[in-house]
Scaffold this motif. Structure first.
Motif, PDB file in Angstrom:
ATOM      1  N   MET A 148       0.843  -1.194   0.000  1.00 49.34           N
ATOM      2  CA  MET A 148       0.000   0.000   0.000  1.00 49.34           C
ATOM      3  C   MET A 148       0.873   1.238   0.000  1.00 49.34           C
ATOM      4  N   ARG A 149       0.517   2.205  -0.813  1.00 52.53           N
ATOM      5  CA  ARG A 149       1.259   3.454  -0.878  1.00 52.53           C
ATOM      6  C   ARG A 149       0.539   4.517  -0.058  1.00 52.53           C
ATOM      7  N   ALA A 182      -6.200  -1.320   1.250  1.00 48.34           N
ATOM      8  CA  ALA A 182      -6.369  -0.182   0.340  1.00 48.34           C
ATOM      9  C   ALA A 182      -5.155  -0.046  -0.577  1.00 48.34           C
ATOM     10  N   PRO A 183      -5.357   0.243  -1.870  1.00 47.43           N
ATOM     11  CA  PRO A 183      -4.225   0.377  -2.794  1.00 47.43           C
ATOM     12  C   PRO A 183      -3.469   1.689  -2.631  1.00 47.43           C
ATOM     13  N   LEU A 184      -4.168   2.721  -2.169  1.00 48.88           N
ATOM     14  CA  LEU A 184      -3.555   4.044  -2.049  1.00 48.88           C
ATOM     15  C   LEU A 184      -4.214   4.791  -0.902  1.00 48.88           C
ATOM     16  N   GLN A 189      -3.717   6.717 -11.482  1.00 47.41           N
ATOM     17  CA  GLN A 189      -3.308   5.496 -12.175  1.00 47.41           C
ATOM     18  C   GLN A 189      -1.813   5.240 -12.012  1.00 47.41           C
ATOM     19  N   ARG A 190      -1.052   6.295 -12.101  1.00 45.81           N
ATOM     20  CA  ARG A 190       0.404   6.147 -11.947  1.00 45.81           C
ATOM     21  C   ARG A 190       0.759   5.668 -10.542  1.00 45.81           C
ATOM     22  N   LEU A 191       0.153   6.266  -9.540  1.00 45.76           N
ATOM     23  CA  LEU A 191       0.481   5.906  -8.161  1.00 45.76           C
ATOM     24  C   LEU A 191       0.031   4.476  -7.823  1.00 45.76           C
ATOM     25  N   CYS A 192      -1.012   4.023  -8.472  1.00 46.43           N
ATOM     26  CA  CYS A 192      -1.532   2.687  -8.185  1.00 46.43           C
ATOM     27  C   CYS A 192      -0.811   1.585  -8.973  1.00 46.43           C
ATOM     28  N   THR A 193      -0.059   1.977  -9.997  1.00 47.39           N
ATOM     29  CA  THR A 193       0.542   0.942 -10.845  1.00 47.39           C
ATOM     30  C   THR A 193       2.065   0.921 -10.823  1.00 47.39           C
ATOM     31  N   GLU A 194       2.698   2.069 -10.576  1.00 44.43           N
ATOM     32  CA  GLU A 194       4.161   2.060 -10.590  1.00 44.43           C
ATOM     33  C   GLU A 194       4.696   1.493  -9.284  1.00 44.43           C
TER      34      GLU A 194
END
Length: 201
Positions: free
Chosen positions: A1-2, A107-109, A193-198
């Motif tokens: 999680m970020r 949570a992903p982010l 999208q960037r924060l969830c995939t990189e």
């Protein structure tokens, strides 16, 4: 999680960006909401604030009158530091609990929305910081339209925060909110999208 920080300045549109991120699926933890919780009626935090600033900061129902408190702190750096010393540790503890709950839920982010993130020295605690940027003329116009404050009070609030240009220069990600709502939304969607995939660095 970020876990990333989100900040801006008065009138920058940070709340709008937070709402878009929340709608996209991020868990947004709002430091202002936490700050209200820690000075809720009957709380130890409110009792300490009243002890420092006096009973005139309460409304007739015994709740904190934030505008009355603002008159004490926006022109007085020492008073503002005293308030922060009461509120910030309590907010930090609540934030840590909410972040852990989001982590436990998968949570992903997580986005921690903090108006004074840089001013409070919190930026180092996040892998990345998002700044919502507008120029000062836009800040003044938006605050005047939204809050109906006199010009000197608007200026006090802007000067109580680090300039947005300085925050933007330090941030890993900047949302330029000077354009249309559609343009802002497009920037936020791309960043989400960037924060969830990189991969985190």
């Amino acid at each position: 999680m970020r876990v990333v920080g989100l900040t801006g300045g008065i009138g920058s549109g940070k709340s709008t960006v937070a709402a878009i991120l929340r709608a996209l699926g991020a868990v947004v933890i709002d430091a202002d909401v936490l700050a209200r919780e820690v000075v809720a009626p009957g709380s130890p935090g409110l009792a300490e604030v009243v002890a420092r600033f006096g009973p005139d900061i309460l409304d007739p129902d015994g709740a904190l009158d934030r505008r009355a408190l603002g008159r004490h702190v926006f022109k007085d750096a020492a008073a503002r530091a005293d308030l922060n010393a009461i509120v910030h540790p309590r907010v930090g503890q609540l934030a840590a609990e909410r972040i852990q709950a989001a982590r436990d839920a998968g949570a992903p982010l997580v986005v921690y929305d903090v108006p004074l993130l840089y001013e409070s020295g919190l930026a180092a605690g996040f892998e990345a910081v998002i700044v919502v940027y507008v120029d000062e003329a836009t800040q003044r116009a938006r605050v005047a339209a939204r809050d109906q404050l006199p010009a000197d009070e608007i200026e006090d609030r802007i000067r109580a925060q680090q300039p947005l240009a300085d925050k933007a220069a330090r941030a890993q990600h900047v949302i330029d909110n000077r354009g249309t709502p559609e343009a802002t939304r497009a920037q936020v969607e791309a960043l989400f999208q960037r924060l969830c995939t990189e991969d985190p660095q």
